[in-house]
Design a protein around this motif. Structure first.
Motif, PDB file in Angstrom:
ATOM      1  N   UNK A   1       0.844  -1.209   0.000  1.00 55.07           N
ATOM      2  CA  UNK A   1       0.000   0.000   0.000  1.00 55.07           C
ATOM      3  C   UNK A   1       0.872   1.249   0.000  1.00 55.07           C
ATOM      4  N   UNK A   2       0.561   2.173  -0.908  1.00 52.76           N
ATOM      5  CA  UNK A   2       1.251   3.471  -0.918  1.00 52.76           C
ATOM      6  C   UNK A   2       0.327   4.486  -0.257  1.00 52.76           C
ATOM      7  N   UNK A   3       0.764   5.060   0.830  1.00 51.84           N
ATOM      8  CA  UNK A   3      -0.075   6.051   1.516  1.00 51.84           C
ATOM      9  C   UNK A   3       0.768   7.267   1.883  1.00 51.84           C
ATOM     10  N   UNK A   4       0.087   8.386   2.022  1.00 52.74           N
ATOM     11  CA  UNK A   4       0.773   9.586   2.497  1.00 52.74           C
ATOM     12  C   UNK A   4       0.263   9.860   3.909  1.00 52.74           C
ATOM     13  N   UNK A   5       1.179   9.861   4.866  1.00 51.50           N
ATOM     14  CA  UNK A   5       0.817  10.111   6.261  1.00 51.50           C
ATOM     15  C   UNK A   5       1.539  11.370   6.714  1.00 51.50           C
ATOM     16  N   UNK A   6       0.771  12.331   7.146  1.00 48.29           N
ATOM     17  CA  UNK A   6       1.316  13.626   7.602  1.00 48.29           C
ATOM     18  C   UNK A   6       2.314  14.183   6.572  1.00 48.29           C
ATOM     19  N   UNK A   7       1.897  14.108   5.308  1.00 47.67           N
ATOM     20  CA  UNK A   7       2.705  14.697   4.232  1.00 47.67           C
ATOM     21  C   UNK A   7       3.876  13.835   3.787  1.00 47.67           C
ATOM     22  N   UNK A   8       4.048  12.682   4.418  1.00 46.42           N
ATOM     23  CA  UNK A   8       5.203  11.827   4.070  1.00 46.42           C
ATOM     24  C   UNK A   8       4.727  10.544   3.409  1.00 46.42           C
ATOM     25  N   UNK A   9       5.397  10.208   2.293  1.00 49.10           N
ATOM     26  CA  UNK A   9       5.036   8.979   1.585  1.00 49.10           C
ATOM     27  C   UNK A   9       5.508   7.755   2.359  1.00 49.10           C
ATOM     28  N   UNK A  10       4.608   6.784   2.490  1.00 48.00           N
ATOM     29  CA  UNK A  10       4.967   5.501   3.118  1.00 48.00           C
ATOM     30  C   UNK A  10       4.580   4.391   2.151  1.00 48.00           C
ATOM     31  N   UNK A  11       5.446   3.414   2.041  1.00 48.11           N
ATOM     32  CA  UNK A  11       5.096   2.217   1.265  1.00 48.11           C
ATOM     33  C   UNK A  11       4.975   1.112   2.307  1.00 48.11           C
ATOM     34  N   UNK A  12       3.749   0.703   2.574  1.00 45.80           N
ATOM     35  CA  UNK A  12       3.493  -0.228   3.668  1.00 45.80           C
ATOM     36  C   UNK A  12       3.383  -1.657   3.131  1.00 45.80           C
ATOM     37  N   UNK A  13       4.035  -2.568   3.812  1.00 43.88           N
ATOM     38  CA  UNK A  13       4.026  -3.983   3.403  1.00 43.88           C
ATOM     39  C   UNK A  13       3.390  -4.812   4.517  1.00 43.88           C
ATOM     40  N   UNK A  14       2.532  -5.715   4.122  1.00 43.24           N
ATOM     41  CA  UNK A  14       1.811  -6.520   5.103  1.00 43.24           C
ATOM     42  C   UNK A  14       1.819  -7.982   4.656  1.00 43.24           C
ATOM     43  N   UNK A  15       2.731  -8.779   5.226  1.00 41.08           N
ATOM     44  CA  UNK A  15       2.805 -10.200   4.856  1.00 41.08           C
ATOM     45  C   UNK A  15       1.642 -10.964   5.473  1.00 41.08           C
ATOM     46  N   UNK A  16       0.544 -11.012   4.748  1.00 42.34           N
ATOM     47  CA  UNK A  16      -0.728 -11.517   5.266  1.00 42.34           C
ATOM     48  C   UNK A  16      -0.724 -13.045   5.329  1.00 42.34           C
TER      49      UNK A  16
END
Lengths: 239, 808
Positions: free
Chosen positions: A57-72
């Motif tokens: 998931x690519x999300x912007x949190x408080x103006x900062x880009x995060x690429x979040x990985x979730x090994x489901x």
């Protein structure tokens, strides 16, 4: 609580997907025919032949880009709603030694949709013939003193496995460290499940089903009634 | 690597730039994670936010091809704020050296440039010598002609505003990176760089690395644990193949390939053996003739005698001023000047810059032998896209090779560790080990040349006795590489004597009189009378407990795990870093890692111990080179735009591109700058799911499941501009070729602000090819990349070029 548990530290996961491949390799699962859908995440979702999936998931949190990985993967619930729903230890049961929630070929005879719907983490997946499958904690490896394939292959220490008490201690210790720089860090449902994720952001940003909904573990009326009338012997029945 | 993989865990600040370790060297992240757990900061500099960036404390975006501007700004920052290690810089680097009056730098050009030949006269960059022939120095770094002050002047132009204009990196991000990384200049702190092809595959590739080496020297980060300049090699044995002279310009062990003008062994050794008149300079390469003669003895055995210059005449010579790199070979192949080609363990139809040119070049061959695990786009080039098999004359032979785990032998990893591997399963079907194939090929050639042939001596006289029971024997080759005593030899000064037939214990015992052999002097010490050092699996760490594990495998040179380690201590031999120390002088000897020579510490600069040596023993003058007068394109790095770039004008100087970069002139070599048809900066990279051109991974169902198609990543802004939707197939094109790919529209690419204008960048993985998957629709991104490269190495510039993407 005895048995085994996983600790999945997403702050150390770099989405190399070694775990995803190791799972397929150990279980000898076929590859799915995929296309690039404009994301690295592939296959698109868990399936009857994909037990482990790294979600991107690519999300912007408080103006900062995060690429979040979730090994489901399956969380191996302490009180698994799927097992209660199936209510047939020949189809779904919990291994006493490890706590692994295990599905057999007998899931074919059940209402697959009910089993799938019962899961607060949206894990089990049926095949065309109605058999349901998911992560089995690599029970054959674990019973022989080996780590689950996904844990064994992880290069960074994101995937961990061991006795539940030690894993919980490891998770809490790591949380305390990560919290120093990441106030939103938390463990996901550590008291209800055997696969404990550490996340650094709002869990919903990683995956819709990262955490169980608040009522997920309330036993439905149907399940409660079934339990009430179940012959006592079946409670200890093992395959 | 100057250091090694485990050592990354000792770092206080890791910069990953020009590489994407999380995706392309995932195991390295074990050590990155370890360092971070101990509080290290991770910096990711990349045009695109990658899986590496996702783990970084600081991410700084940067337009491809502007690394020297980015790093040059850091040099200015370090110097302006006096964050460098003064003692280290003054004692161990050539910062105090005085540069001759002929050196100058104007309008983007160094003195000595000849525009006709596009080459520099490097003699204009010479140091001033004293009456003894030793470089003049000012250890206080005050002389205006000192390297230190010339460096300061050179980079004074690299202010953050201008750097930001060139790189597109926001000024705040630049300052954040500079501040965080420069903090490792503090005594006892160490910063490291993990780089790969993102830095090297440019027309300024060598100077990119030089810029970082200068930073590391200023901060005192070379020789120390958790520091160094660390190239992440792209394949498990690239280091080994380079050490053993995969490249045209070197012999094994980084000896030079002779030039035509080196008419005799004496002339050759005379030309390439550096001479220093400074008694404190170890000048290790003064031993050059011992290594070259030992190598010739290894090649030609008894046939190599003093009378015949040890067979020197049989070695091929290269013409003066001519280059024979990959780019050059395919250029002459394209021009029809090459008849036969062994494509051995490679896939040039997909891996070459300007792959379309390479594919066309192969049609000009009479024959090609493809030695590989599987058929690939190279072996099947004649039936590839756009080819008419009926008109291709090239006859292709396929020799199936077995996979690495099916044979015994060694690989040398990025950290210079030579690791022995035993054989797992036996080779499948008719496939054979490369060694087997080479041995048989050599034996057949020898037989043919016994009968007749042009210039038969080199082949006839080649010692070719590495078989046991008719099969290639990797132990025999490994011993040959280490070397033997060829007669009884005494070393009275060392109180040692050796018998004919014994393995040489280390390169300190090699001789230039034909009494020793060594296939590669750097590996002398790897297979001795004590056994196969590379096969060792000792688990014990050294006394300093920094993860050296000296008894696990073996590393060159002489098992020294961190090279240049004489610079990890002060003048008294005491480590800068008291905790993670590499070597330490006890008053009598060095302990810790194998030191860079056993001489005692210098003591002081004013009155150095005459028994001591300057720290950088491989350099002629014993000092690390902040000023590097040996490079083809200048003694200091300078920002030039890539050959293809989005700017009419270099914002740094009047010189747009590296004036020494090679260009080629066939009709397949189009280059376009500021052409509206190709408005976007393009770059290429790998993905964790595929390996190189994907030959071994594309047929693997579990891997192709995860990464099924070639893609182009672009910003949301560019996608909007071009009306491209996420996941749709688009056409990517450059002046050289085009391919269809799937658009990944992502927040991870952002438009750059360059000199007040918006510049878009896109990126492609190069690990696909038409041969597999079976759709045949996934092509190599190298169809887009230009055949140009670095003037020092001729590595191609695949990391920055101009292209277009459009809707189908």
């Amino acid at each position: 609580m005895p048995g085994k548990s996983f600790f999945i530290d997403t702050t150390l996961c770099m989405a190399c997907r070694g775990c995803q491949v190791a799972c397929k390799q150990w279980h000898d699962l076929p590859a799915e025919k995929t296309v690039n859908r404009g994301t690295y995440q592939n296959p698109a979702d868990l399936s009857f032949v994909t037990y482990k999936l790294v979600r991107f998931e690519e999300v912007v949190v408080e103006g900062k880009l995060k690429w979040l990985f979730f090994p489901d993967q399956c969380r191996h619930c302490l009180e698994p709603p799927c097992q209660m729903t199936a209510d047939d230890p020949k189809a779904i049961f919990t291994d006493a030694a490890t706590g692994a929630v295990l599905y057999t070929a007998n899931t074919k005879n059940m209402d697959a949709k009910a089993v799938v719907d019962s899961c607060p983490y949206d894990i089990p997946r049926p095949s065309k013939d109605g058999t349901v499958a998911k992560c089995d904690m690599c029970i054959d490896r674990v019973e022989n003193g080996l780590l689950p394939a996904c844990v064994k292959t992880c290069p960074t220490g994101a995937m961990n496995f061991g006795n539940r008490k030690e894993i919980l201690a490891m998770a809490k210790k790591r949380l305390a460290v990560v919290k120093k720089t990441n106030r939103k860090a938390k463990l996901l449902d550590p008291d209800d499940i055997r696969v404990i994720f550490l996340v650094a952001e709002d869990p919903k940003l990683y995956h819709k089903f990262a955490v169980a909904s608040s009522t997920a573990f309330d036993i439905s009326r149907a399940v409660a009634l079934k339990r009430l009338f179940r012959p006592l012997t079946r409670l200890t029945d093992r395959l | 690597m100057t250091n090694h993989w485990i050592d990354i865990g000792n770092s206080d600040c890791i910069m990953i730039s020009g590489s994407n370790a999380a995706e392309n060297h995932p195991i390295s992240f074990k050590y990155v994670a370890e360092a971070m757990r101990k509080g290290a900061k991770l910096i990711s500099v990349d045009p695109r936010f990658t899986r590496t960036s996702s783990k970084a404390d600081i991410y700084a975006p940067m337009r491809s091809g502007t690394d020297i501007a980015f790093l040059g700004g850091m040099i200015k920052y370090i110097l302006d704020n006096e964050l460098y290690n003064k003692e280290y810089v003054s004692a161990y680097t050539n910062a105090p050296f005085i540069v001759g009056e002929e050196f100058s730098f104007k309008n983007g050009l160094f003195s000595g440039y000849d525009s006709k030949s596009s080459k520099y006269d490097k003699s204009k960059w010479a140091f001033e010598m004293d009456s003894n022939g030793v470089p003049k120095m000012d250890r206080n770094l005050k002389n205006p002609r000192s390297v230190f002050l010339l460096l300061k002047e050179h980079f004074s132009r690299y202010n953050t505003k201008l750097v930001s204009d060139i790189t597109g990196t926001p000024e705040a991000d630049l300052k954040n990176v500079y501040k965080t990384y420069a903090a490792t200049g503090e005594t006892g702190k160490a910063g490291t760089i993990m780089y790969a092809m993102g830095w090297t595959q440019h027309t300024v590739g060598t100077q990119n690395i030089r810029t970082m080496a200068i930073i590391q020297l200023l901060l005192g980060n070379i020789g120390v644990a958790g520091g160094g300049v660390n190239a992440l090699r792209g394949e498990s044995n690239v280091q080994g193949s380079t050490d053993h002279c995969l490249l045209w310009h070197i012999w094994p062990g980084y000896l030079k390939t002779p030039r035509a003008s080196n008419v005799s062994l004496a002339a050759y050794n005379g030309k390439w053996t550096p001479k220093s008149k400074d008694p404190l300079s170890a000048n290790w390469w003064q031993n050059y003739p011992k290594y070259s003669v030992s190598m010739l003895k290894s090649f030609f055995g008894d046939k190599a005698t003093k009378a015949n210059d040890f067979g020197y005449d049989w070695m091929p010579k290269v013409d003066e001023g001519k280059t024979y790199s990959w780019l050059d070979l395919f250029d002459v192949m394209y021009k029809g000047k090459v008849k036969g080609f062994f494509a051995w363990g490679q896939n040039p139809a997909c891996s070459s810059a300007n792959a379309g040119k390479s594919r066309k070049a192969m049609t000009k061959l009479d024959w090609m032998v493809n030695v590989n695990l599987f058929d690939n786009e190279t072996g099947s080039f004649w039936r590839g896209p756009g080819m008419n098999p009926a008109t291709v004359k090239t006859e292709v032979f396929m020799l199936p090779a077995c996979v690495s785990v099916e044979k015994e032998g060694s690989i040398t990893n990025s950290g210079r560790w030579m690791q022995w591997r035993y054989q797992g399963p036996k080779p499948l079907g008719e496939s054979r080990a490369d060694g087997d194939i080479i041995m048989e090929l050599g034996s057949k050639l020898k037989k043919l040349y016994e009968k007749s042939g042009t210039l038969p001596d080199p082949i006839r006289n080649l010692k070719w006795d590495y078989m046991t029971d008719g099969k290639y024997d990797s132990h025999k080759v490994a011993k040959e590489i280490n070397g033997y005593f060829l007669k009884d030899v005494d070393f009275p000064a060392k109180k040692k004597n050796f018998k004919k037939g014994q393995l040489v214990p280390s390169f300190a015992y090699l001789k230039d009189d034909g009494s020793t052999s060594s296939g590669n002097w750097l590996y002398c010490n790897s297979y001795t009378e004590k056994g196969n050092m590379a096969a060792r699996r000792g688990q014990e760490d050294a006394v300093n407990k920094i993860g050296l594990y000296p008894d696990f495998s073996w590393c060159w040179p002489v098992n020294r795990r961190i090279i240049y380690n004489r610079a990890s201590v002060d003048l008294k031999g005491q480590p800068w870093d008291k905790k993670d120390w590499v070597v330490r002088w006890t008053g009598e000897k060095w302990i810790g890692d194998v030191p860079d020579g056993g001489w005692p510490p210098l003591g002081s600069l004013e009155n150095p111990n005459p028994k001591s040596k300057w720290a950088f023993i491989m350099r002629k003058h014993g000092h690390a080179q902040i000023f590097g007068p040996g490079r083809a394109d200048g003694p200091f790095p300078e920002h030039y735009e890539p050959l293809e770039c989005p700017l009419e004008k270099n914002l740094m100087s009047k010189q747009r591109m590296n004036p020494s970069a090679p260009v080629y002139d066939t009709e397949a070599d189009a280059y376009k700058t500021c052409d509206p048809r190709y408005p976007f900066v393009g770059t290429t990279y790998r993905v964790v799911e595929h390996w190189q051109t994907g030959l071994m991974t594309r047929p693997q169902p579990w891997l192709i499941e995860m990464q099924p198609q070639v893609f182009v990543e672009m910003s949301e802004e560019l996608a909007k501009l071009k009306g491209i939707k996420n996941g749709e197939r688009v056409l990517a094109s450059s002046a050289r070729g085009s391919l269809k790919c799937t658009a990944i529209v992502t927040k991870r690419f952002k438009p750059f602000k360059i000199g007040g204008n918006v510049v878009h960048q896109v990126g492609f993985p190069w690990c696909f090819g038409w041969r597999w998957p079976e759709s045949g629709a996934e092509e190599s991104a190298n169809l887009l990349t230009p055949a140009t490269g670095d003037p020092n190495t001729r590595i191609p510039e695949t990391k920055a070029f101009m292209c277009n993407v459009s809707k189908l």
